[in-house]
Design an enzyme around this catalytic site. Structure first.
Site, PDB file in Angstrom:
ATOM      1  N   SER A  65      -5.808  -2.956 -17.800  1.00  0.00           N
ATOM      2  CA  SER A  65      -5.543  -1.522 -17.828  1.00  0.00           C
ATOM      3  C   SER A  65      -4.100  -1.230 -17.440  1.00  0.00           C
ATOM      4  O   SER A  65      -3.520  -1.922 -16.597  1.00  0.00           O
ATOM      5  CB  SER A  65      -6.490  -0.791 -16.868  1.00  0.00           C
ATOM      6  OG  SER A  65      -6.054   0.532 -16.623  1.00  0.00           O
ATOM      7  N   GLY A  66      -3.543  -0.165 -18.009  1.00  0.00           N
ATOM      8  CA  GLY A  66      -2.195   0.259 -17.678  1.00  0.00           C
ATOM      9  C   GLY A  66      -2.109   1.131 -16.444  1.00  0.00           C
ATOM     10  O   GLY A  66      -1.038   1.700 -16.167  1.00  0.00           O
TER      11      GLY A  66
ATOM     12  N   LEU B 111      -7.362  -2.079 -22.516  1.00  0.00           N
ATOM     13  CA  LEU B 111      -7.555  -0.645 -22.706  1.00  0.00           C
ATOM     14  C   LEU B 111      -6.288  -0.078 -23.332  1.00  0.00           C
ATOM     15  O   LEU B 111      -5.200  -0.230 -22.773  1.00  0.00           O
ATOM     16  CB  LEU B 111      -7.832   0.043 -21.373  1.00  0.00           C
ATOM     17  CG  LEU B 111      -8.974  -0.527 -20.530  1.00  0.00           C
ATOM     18  CD1 LEU B 111      -9.116   0.257 -19.229  1.00  0.00           C
ATOM     19  CD2 LEU B 111     -10.285  -0.496 -21.309  1.00  0.00           C
TER      20      LEU B 111
ATOM     21  N   LEU C 220     -20.552 -10.882 -10.323  1.00  0.00           N
ATOM     22  CA  LEU C 220     -20.178 -10.788 -11.728  1.00  0.00           C
ATOM     23  C   LEU C 220     -19.376 -12.037 -12.030  1.00  0.00           C
ATOM     24  O   LEU C 220     -18.252 -12.203 -11.556  1.00  0.00           O
ATOM     25  CB  LEU C 220     -19.340  -9.531 -11.991  1.00  0.00           C
ATOM     26  CG  LEU C 220     -18.825  -9.348 -13.429  1.00  0.00           C
ATOM     27  CD1 LEU C 220     -19.983  -9.199 -14.401  1.00  0.00           C
ATOM     28  CD2 LEU C 220     -17.897  -8.136 -13.516  1.00  0.00           C
TER      29      LEU C 220
ATOM     30  N   GLY D 231     -13.186  -9.868  -6.180  1.00  0.00           N
ATOM     31  CA  GLY D 231     -11.855  -9.753  -6.747  1.00  0.00           C
ATOM     32  C   GLY D 231     -11.393 -11.015  -7.435  1.00  0.00           C
ATOM     33  O   GLY D 231     -12.201 -11.871  -7.805  1.00  0.00           O
ATOM     34  N   GLU D 232     -10.087 -11.109  -7.608  1.00  0.00           N
ATOM     35  CA  GLU D 232      -9.486 -12.270  -8.256  1.00  0.00           C
ATOM     36  C   GLU D 232      -8.180 -12.617  -7.546  1.00  0.00           C
ATOM     37  O   GLU D 232      -7.360 -11.723  -7.271  1.00  0.00           O
ATOM     38  CB  GLU D 232      -9.167 -11.968  -9.730  1.00  0.00           C
ATOM     39  CG  GLU D 232     -10.343 -11.485 -10.568  1.00  0.00           C
ATOM     40  CD  GLU D 232     -11.390 -12.553 -10.830  1.00  0.00           C
ATOM     41  OE1 GLU D 232     -11.093 -13.738 -10.578  1.00  0.00           O
ATOM     42  OE2 GLU D 232     -12.485 -12.191 -11.281  1.00  0.00           O
TER      43      GLU D 232
ATOM     44  N   ASP E 259     -12.045 -19.313  -7.477  1.00  0.00           N
ATOM     45  CA  ASP E 259     -11.022 -18.860  -6.539  1.00  0.00           C
ATOM     46  C   ASP E 259     -11.621 -18.548  -5.169  1.00  0.00           C
ATOM     47  O   ASP E 259     -10.927 -18.610  -4.152  1.00  0.00           O
ATOM     48  CB  ASP E 259     -10.259 -17.656  -7.098  1.00  0.00           C
ATOM     49  CG  ASP E 259     -11.147 -16.479  -7.443  1.00  0.00           C
ATOM     50  OD1 ASP E 259     -12.351 -16.673  -7.660  1.00  0.00           O
ATOM     51  OD2 ASP E 259     -10.614 -15.352  -7.532  1.00  0.00           O
TER      52      ASP E 259
ATOM     53  N   CYS F 208     -17.124  -8.565  -7.866  1.00  0.00           N
ATOM     54  CA  CYS F 208     -18.441  -8.574  -7.271  1.00  0.00           C
ATOM     55  C   CYS F 208     -18.602  -7.403  -6.319  1.00  0.00           C
ATOM     56  O   CYS F 208     -17.718  -6.560  -6.187  1.00  0.00           O
ATOM     57  CB  CYS F 208     -18.658  -9.882  -6.514  1.00  0.00           C
ATOM     58  SG  CYS F 208     -18.267 -11.364  -7.468  1.00  0.00           S
TER      59      CYS F 208
END
EC number: 6.3.5.4
Length: 612
Positions: free
Chosen positions: A377-378, A261, A51, A78-79, A102, A2
């Site tokens: 993503s890496g 990705l 989001l 965030g998460e 969360d 968000c």
């Protein structure tokens, strides 16, 4: 994922300023296209753009809990990947929950443990809690700096936001950029707290900023720890494998479509393989995406950083794990579109000058967002496991500066070549970079008994994990969130970072190659071609039409009376335009992209440049 914003003023009534709080929040509507909300009380206004990822119907923000002595309200971005365990612990302590989000867990965690809740979180997060019981604001940022968080102190409080644009929307904050701001913009040392804008600074990674009537005070709750590594090599590899499996499992949790990705390199391929294993157990296949350029594979030419094109390796991984794969293929016209450039600048609030590597990233994320809301993503594996070429270059290793600046292939010197000579002298990059290098080295912890060579590589790794990686994390978050896509970075799990950082360099390179531990820990999910592949960074187009388009745009800029020429030398730009497109090297192209970024940034933000 968000966008958050807020305003605390202890000498004013914020309830009459709701419109300003809403305007601040609206600047980040693309970070949260699903919902918006505000919370306003006498001395505080909080804004949130959502989001929706977890508990789609009930996870609205701001969230607040009423207590007899005042409200406690949160805005959160965030998460927290361990929120389920924390929720169970809090429930046992008597807390009641109305949602499955969360955010509510973090809010109740604050009620139970205060700001120390940060030390219990595993994830990526930036959040602010208004504690009406004590009339104070508590701002918290994750350990590695995955989620952006900025603030500006005022005469009677603070203005904050996920991005500077939210803060700049408050009339109390000047739109000023001074010499110090420009130094860091070009130097790329990632000075802690830097935000380009003179009156704005970061909430630093791993820190908590508390604001009350006495002012703002910061404390650090996490730094990269140093300790002796006692596991043998086989145990180390096994532990890295277990950590990676657990991290990917946790980060696949979402109530929305997910993907990975995939670049065909070791990092992203490992994540794709681990994710495929996890999803296969649910009867699902993994979705993967890659960026490519028109005719790049057929016409590829090796350069100082890339030996091979990505496409053959991407195909190998997709076949090996059975992913549902899509290539997003871009041409020079798309990559040089001024509208795309302006979108990137608006997303990042800075003229970063990365050209097609930023523009292609934005276009890739737009394409992914059509089908998915979360992507793995890496990013950061090279910093954690030791992947960049300069890690292995003796000159860069021993240089008395940041290793990425000493390596010949990184084009660092070219970033300042087009500046006005007078401004260049005033910025005095050599002294600035030297000072920052000394400051960064002073923060590296010591381990008794380390050899000189191991100590040196500990320093190199620490510089990357506390400086270099923060630039890349900001780029990844800001560019992805500009499209409403949440990008998760498993290699930034602090458990993995702490463990691998403290393994000896001899372990990180035990097979004579880069990222040996990661390769050994994940080879069970990789095709042999990727196991054998040399590190290759994010792709860049080799199409000369890219340079031609930049030259045409710069020719138009030269004819204008733009404030960009307070920074850039006009004659240097003329020389750029006069160069044959086929002779435009990476260094020169970098200068062209940087000049165009500066031009559009000045046009879009109208900053007051205090550089006289």
């Amino acid at each position: 994922m968000c966008g958050i914003a807020g305003w605390v003023g202890f000498d004013r009534d914020i309830t009459s300023q709701r419109k300003i709080v809403e305007d601040m929040t609206t600047t980040m509507q693309y970070r949260g296209p699903d919902d918006a909300g505000t919370y306003v009380d006498t001395h505080v206004g909080l804004g949130h753009r959502r989001l929706a990822i977890i508990d789609l119907p009930l996870g609205k923000q701001p969230m607040n809990v009423r207590t007899p002595s005042g409200d406690v309200a949160i805005v959160y971005s965030g998460e927290a990947y361990n929120f389920r365990e924390l929720r169970e612990e809090l429930a046992r302590l008597g807390h009641h929950f109305d949602t499955d989000s969360d955010t509510e867990v973090v809010l109740h965690g604050y009620l139970q443990w205060g700001s120390s809740v940060a030390e219990r979180l595993n994830g990526m997060y930036a959040f602010a809690v208004w504690d009406g019981r004590e009339e104070k604001l508590v701002m918290v940022r994750d350990r590695l700096g995955i989620k952006p968080f900025y603030y500006s102190e005022t005469d009677d409080g603070v203005v904050f936001g996920s991005e500077p644009k939210a803060i700049l929307a408050n009339p109390l904050v000047p739109h000023t950029v001074d010499v110090d701001g420009l130094r860091e913009l070009f130097a790329m040392t990632k000075t802690p707290g830097w935000a380009l804008w003179s009156h704005i600074r970061e909430v630093e990674p791993g820190s908590i900023v508390t604001v009350d009537r006495e002012g703002a005070r910061a404390r650090t709750y996490w730094t990269l720890p140093a300790y002796e590594h006692t596991d043998d090599l086989d145990t180390t590899i096994s532990h890295v494998r277990d950590l990676m499996t657990d991290i990917v499992d946790r980060q696949l949790i979402a109530d929305v479509p997910r993907c990975v990705l995939l670049s065909g390199g070791l990092d992203s391929s490992a994540l794709t393989g681990l994710a495929a294993n996890r999803l296969r157990g649910e009867g699902l296949s993994v979705n993967s995406y890659a960026v490519d350029f028109t005719d790049q594979e057929e016409n590829f030419q090796p350069d100082g950083m890339r030996d091979t094109p990505d496409s053959p390796f991407i195909r190998d991984v997709a076949r090996h794990v059975g992913s549902s794969h899509r290539d997003v293929v871009l041409d020079a016209a798309e990559l040089t579109d001024p509208a795309v450039r302006r979108e990137v600048i608006a997303a990042r609030d800075i003229p970063a000058g990365l050209g097609d590597m930023d523009n292609s990233l934005l276009l890739l994320f737009k394409a992914i967002r059509e089908k998915s809301t979360v992507a793995l993503s890496g990013e950061s594996a090279d910093e954690v496991f030791g992947g960049y070429r300069w890690f292995f270059d003796p000159t860069a290793q021993q240089a008395e500066t940041f290793p990425w600046m000493a390596f010949a292939g990184t084009q660092m010197q070219s970033r300042t070549a087009m500046l006005n000579p007078e401004l260049g002298k005033k910025l005095d990059f050599d002294s600035y970079i030297a000072d920052e290098y000394r400051s960064a080295l002073a923060a590296v912890p010591k381990v008794d008994g380390e050899s000189a060579s191991e100590r040196k590589m500990r320093e190199v790794c620490h510089l990357h994990l506390t400086r270099f990686v923060r630039m890349l994390l900001d780029r990844k978050d800001r560019t992805s969130m500009a499209t409403g896509l949440e990008v998760r970075v498993p290699f930034c799990d602090h458990r993995l970072v702490e463990y691998v950082y403290n393994t000896p360099w001899s372990f990180k390179t035990f097979d004579g190659r880069e990222k040996s531990l990661l390769r050994a820990a994940t080879k069970h999910v990789l095709p042999q071609s990727v196991v054998d592949r040399t590190k290759s960074p994010y792709p860049s187009t080799q199409d000369t039409n890219y340079a031609k388009a930049l030259q045409k745009q710069l020719a138009d800029v030269i004819s204008e009376d733009s404030a960009v020429f307070d920074i850039v030398d006009r004659e240097a730009v003329r020389a750029m335009c006069a160069t044959e497109p086929e002779a435009v090297t990476g260094e020169l192209r970098n200068q062209m992209d940087r000049t165009l970024d500066l031009y559009h940034w000045i046009d879009m933000y109208a900053p007051t440049l205090e550089i006289a």
